[in-house]
Scaffold this motif. Structure first.
Motif, short mmCIF file in Angstrom:
data_model
loop_
_atom_site.label_atom_id
_atom_site.label_comp_id
_atom_site.label_asym_id
_atom_site.label_seq_id
_atom_site.Cartn_x
_atom_site.Cartn_y
_atom_site.Cartn_z
N LEU A 119 0.83 -1.21 0.00
CA LEU A 119 0.00 0.00 0.00
C LEU A 119 0.86 1.26 0.00
N LEU A 120 1.96 1.25 0.76
CA LEU A 120 2.87 2.40 0.77
C LEU A 120 3.52 2.60 -0.59
N LEU A 121 3.90 1.51 -1.23
CA LEU A 121 4.49 1.59 -2.56
C LEU A 121 3.50 2.21 -3.54
N SER A 122 2.26 1.79 -3.46
CA SER A 122 1.22 2.36 -4.33
C SER A 122 1.07 3.86 -4.07
N LEU A 123 1.08 4.22 -2.80
CA LEU A 123 0.92 5.63 -2.44
C LEU A 123 2.05 6.49 -2.98
N VAL A 124 3.29 5.98 -2.90
CA VAL A 124 4.44 6.73 -3.42
C VAL A 124 4.31 6.95 -4.92
N MET A 125 3.90 5.92 -5.65
CA MET A 125 3.79 6.05 -7.10
C MET A 125 2.64 6.96 -7.51
N VAL A 126 1.53 6.86 -6.79
CA VAL A 126 0.37 7.69 -7.14
C VAL A 126 0.59 9.15 -6.77
N ALA A 127 1.18 9.38 -5.59
CA ALA A 127 1.31 10.74 -5.07
C ALA A 127 2.74 11.25 -5.12
N HIS A 128 3.55 10.79 -6.09
CA HIS A 128 4.95 11.21 -6.14
C HIS A 128 5.10 12.73 -6.28
N SER A 129 4.12 13.38 -6.93
CA SER A 129 4.22 14.82 -7.13
C SER A 129 4.04 15.59 -5.83
N TYR A 130 3.56 14.92 -4.78
CA TYR A 130 3.37 15.58 -3.49
C TYR A 130 4.56 15.39 -2.56
#
Length: 348
Positions: free
Chosen positions: A53-64
């Protein structure tokens, strides 16, 4: 007796598809042997599931991810495609832990990665086009500049840009390329060679204090095209300072302003930008131009380092011009791979 012998031989020898099917069933049974009837398959593997889930979050929200601390956001975006390597590792971890929860969780980063980069795995190359361009950071310490020049010229490029030229190597490149290119211009550490006339050559100020970018008009058979050649400042990854890219970012902004103010509608940028298309710090350039690799390439098109390419920091970008195909060229004496593209220069 004959019939019995025949049946025995058939059972032992077995037909191909039947025996393969039996082996696959046995393998599946071994893999799932500890899963059936085990209620803990939903409770095990919580750590693997959280990591997925953390990996997904990093890829989805990398611009943040903020750049305030060591340009962490830009560093993440530079190597963003490589985060996909964690997906099979998490999948294996889920299998080892025999965790249904982790297996389901791993699906999420796999889907996110495919959504971000799956399109780059397909072959988008086309045919046709009327202009071939190439760019290469030749490396100031290149031991064979003449061989490097011949190698990139053999690509068939009509217009060729070279970066990281030294004053002592320029005459070598000029001599090696003179038979292929009738026109050329060198400004500072960058140069442009062309089969078609070059005019309106000028330095581009990218806030460095010395020349590492230039602009020229190339009069192609389909009309004039503005060509930019740039070598943005290098970036470094340091333990205490993080991803140091402030000067690169400042130069990228200046380059973007120059391209936006250009009066010609058809523009091609060739060069080593020391950054990828994902890096937000290059938005001044990437927001107004298309990557030929992204639009018409096959695969990721990584160009650096040449020995084991991990990122595409050598770019061919266009506006007002249609990308047809894009590719990397074989390794030369440089630490970068040359990149090339064929485009369609439409008549205004």
């Amino acid at each position: 007796m004959a019939q019995q012998a025949y049946m025995t031989e058939t059972d032992n020898g077995g037909s191909g598809p039947e025996r393969r099917g039996t082996r696959l069933r046995r393998l599946a049974e071994r893999l799932t042997a500890g899963w059936r009837g085990d209620p803990r398959i939903w409770r095990r593997g919580v750590v693997a599931a959280v990591l997925a889930l953390l990996l997904s979050l990093v890829m989805v929200a990398h611009s943040y991810i903020p750049n305030r601390y060591g340009n962490l956001g830009s560093l993440t975006e530079t190597f963003l495609p490589w985060l996909g390597l964690f997906v099979p590792l998490l999948f294996l971890l889920a299998l080892v832990r025999r965790s249904a929860t982790a297996l389901i969780a791993v699906v999420l980063p796999a889907v996110v990665w495919l959504n971000l980069f799956g399109g780059q795995l397909t072959d988008k190359t086309g045919s046709g086009g009327d202009l071939t361009v190439a760019t290469h950071n030749v490396n100031a310490e290149n031991a064979d500049p003449s061989g490097t020049a011949r190698a990139v010229a053999a690509s068939g490029a009509d217009v060729l840009a070279l970066e990281e030229l030294t004053s002592s190597a320029v005459p070598v490149y000029e001599k090696a390329l003179t038979a292929t290119y009738a026109y050329h211009s060198v400004r500072g550490t960058v140069g442009l060679w062309s089969k078609y006339p070059i005019s309106d050559v000028a330095d581009v100020d990218i806030k460095l204090g010395w020349v590492r970018a230039m602009r020229a008009t190339v009069t192609t058979p389909e009309g004039p095209v503005a060509f930019y050649v740039a070598h943005l400042p290098s970036v470094r990854v340091k333990l205490q300072a993080g991803f140091t890219a402030r000067q690169r970012d400042k130069s990228a902004d200046a380059l973007g302003e120059a391209i936006a103010a250009d009066p010609l509608s058809r523009k091609i940028l060739l060069g080593d930008l020391n950054g990828t298309m994902n890096d937000r710090s290059l938005n001044a350039v990437t927001s107004q131009m298309r990557s030929t690799q992204g639009a018409a390439g096959s695969g990721m098109g990584f160009s650096w380092p040449a020995s084991f390419p991990m990122a595409r920091i050598d770019q061919i970008m266009v506006t007002g011009v249609q990308p047809v195909t894009s590719w990397t060229l074989p390794e030369t004496g440089s630490d970068h791979l040359p990149v090339a593209a064929r485009v369609k220069v439409t008549t205004p």
